[in-house]
Each structure stands twice: as structure tokens, then as C-alpha cells.
Motif scaffolding. Structure first.
Motif, PDB file in Angstrom:
ATOM      1  N   ASP A  58       1.108  -1.300   0.137  1.00  0.00           N
ATOM      2  CA  ASP A  58       0.069   0.010  -0.095  1.00  0.00           C
ATOM      3  C   ASP A  58       1.001   1.303   0.029  1.00  0.00           C
ATOM      4  N   ARG A  61       1.529   3.415  -3.263  1.00  0.00           N
ATOM      5  CA  ARG A  61      -0.094   3.954  -3.566  1.00  0.00           C
ATOM      6  C   ARG A  61       0.345   5.542  -3.170  1.00  0.00           C
ATOM      7  N   LYS A  62       0.938   5.426  -1.669  1.00  0.00           N
ATOM      8  CA  LYS A  62       0.798   6.576  -0.815  1.00  0.00           C
ATOM      9  C   LYS A  62       1.979   7.508  -1.152  1.00  0.00           C
TER      10      LYS A  62
END
Length: 256
Positions: A58, A61-62
């Protein structure tokens, strides 16, 4: 340099993923940082790949650039070793997924044959078909037919044989086969006529399945949705047929 903007070392999604991981490790351990634009480009391409995006950690994505990733990783772990272990563990599912796709029987020799023939066009078309098999079966089937059309056109170009640029895969195969002495009518032995006729049938079938379930045409209220096994069959057949043409062409040119 490992992280310049030269994409010659990025032949596949796996290559891009490994290069991106090296960049993350560099950032996390105080080594030479990747160029910001290269980092952004690779990140975008990896996230845009439907067969890969769900396997990525994740934080990719950040973290939109090297600075944002540093702001994420620096306070999370105190030591370089902890950071390296975290990055490798979090990236492993995506790498394992891509490596698993590449281990299908017969893929490696076909890959070498096609990329040696023409890495930028034929090799890229083959890689696109491989990369889409699981997450985008319809796209993989379309890419498989495009691969065959590309190989046929390359051989016809090299042979100086004219062709209709809008011709479908079956027509292009028939022309290329005639140039290579692979057309059924060019042989007397019934067994060779049968085998070569079946080759033409396979190519015609790939064109038909692409028109039926590929992503190149719109569909009605009850669309036919191919599954990964259908895509794998189409891609493997296209790769085998394309490799056969290339090897025959090479043998023909070596003898002349």
C-alpha cells in the motif's frame, strides 16, 4: 547507472518491479536516490498494470516520489537492515506473482526466440500478451493475435513481399507461409500438408476467438468473458506459431 532514464533494462513488468525495488532500497539506506521522474514513471506503470497492482504494498500508492517514501520509511525503522527486510518482504508477493506467470512450460524458449528476433516490437508484443493472461484475459487474447500479425509483417517486410496492412492474422499467415514454403499446397507428402494446414487453422482460430471474446470489439448484453485458461491457451499457441515462423525464416536466410 542503475537508475538513469534508460529503459533498456526494463523488458518486462518483472524488470520494472525489480528496478523499482532497488530504488526503494537506495532511498531507505542512504544510497544514491533514483531520479524523481524515473521513480514516478515506474510507480505509475506498476500501479497501472491490472495483473500486478493488487499485489503491490500500500505504501507505493501513497508515496508518489522519493521524498515521500523517505518520509514514510525513515521513522518506521531505526536501522538499514530493518528497512531492507521490510521492503523485500512487502515486495515479495508482487515479485512471486510475476515470476509464477513466467514459469509456464515453454515460455522461456519462446521469449528468447521472439526477443532475439525483434525486442522492441515482437518481444514487447509477446510480453504484453504474457503480462495480461491472468488479470486481463480478453486483452491477452487480443495481444496474442497482434503478436502473430506483427511477426508475419516483419517476415514479409524482410522478404520484400507486399501485403495489405489491414489484412487479418489468417491472411498474413498464409502469405508468410508461402514465402517460407510452409503452405500446404507447396508439399506433396500428405502428413506435411495436414500439419501445415492445421497450422493455418490454428491461426484462423486465434483470429476468430479474438473477435469473439477479445477486447477489440464491443459486445452485447450477454458478453462472452474469457477466463485465464482461455488466455493462456491463446497466448501459448500464438507464441509457438510465431516462434516457428521466426526459426523457419532464420533457417531460410542462413541457407541463402
Amino acid at each position: 547507472m542503475m537508475w538513469d532514464d534508460d529503459t533498456q533494462d526494463e523488458r518486462s513488468l518483472a524488470d520494472k518491479l525489480e528496478k523499482f525495488q532497488r530504488g526503494l532500497l537506495n532511498i531507505a539506506t542512504g544510497k544514491e536516490r533514483p531520479h524523481s521522474e524515473t521513480f514516478k514513471r515506474l510507480r505509475h506503470e506498476l500501479l497501472a498494470a491490472p495483473e500486478l497492482s493488487t499485489h503491490l504494498p500500500d505504501y507505493i500508492r501513497k508515496a508518489r516520489d522519493p521524498d515521500q517514501f523517505w518520509e514514510f520509511i525513515q521513522p518506521k525503522f531505526a536501522t538499514y537492515q530493518e528497512r531492507r527486510q521490510f521492503i523485500r518482504n512487502s515486495m515479495r508477493p508482487a515479485l512471486d506473482h510475476l515470476e509464477g506467470n513466467e514459469r509456464s512450460p515453454g515460455v522461456e524458449p519462446i521469449t528468447q526466440s521472439l526477443k532475439t528476433f525483434d525486442p522492441e516490437n515482437v518481444g514487447a508484443a509477446w510480453q504484453k500478451a504474457l503480462d495480461r493472461r491472468n488479470a486481463d484475459p480478453a486483452g491477452a487474447i487480443t495481444a496474442a493475435r497482434s503478436l502473430l500479425e506483427t511477426v508475419c509483417k516483419h517476415i514479409l517486410d524482410d522478404a520484400g513481399a507486399p501485403y495489405n496492412n489491414k489484412a487479418d492474422a489468417g491472411a498474413l499467415w498464409a502469405q508468410a507461409a508461402a514465402v517460407l514454403n510452409l503452405a500446404p499446397h507447396q508439399h506433396q507428402e500428405e502428413v506435411f500438408r495436414t500439419i501445415l494446414g492445421n497450422c493455418q487453422s490454428v491461426v484462423n482460430g486465434l483470429g476468430a476467438i479474438r473477435n469473439k471474446v477479445g477486447d477489440a470489439h464491443g459486445q452485447g448484453r450477454r458478453p462472452v468473458k474469457p477466463k485465464p485458461r482461455h488466455a493462456e491457451l491463446a497466448v501459448n499457441l500464438a507464441g509457438t506459431m510465431a516462434s516457428f515462423l521466426i526459426h523457419t525464416w532464420k533457417d531460410k536466410t542462413d541457407e541463402s
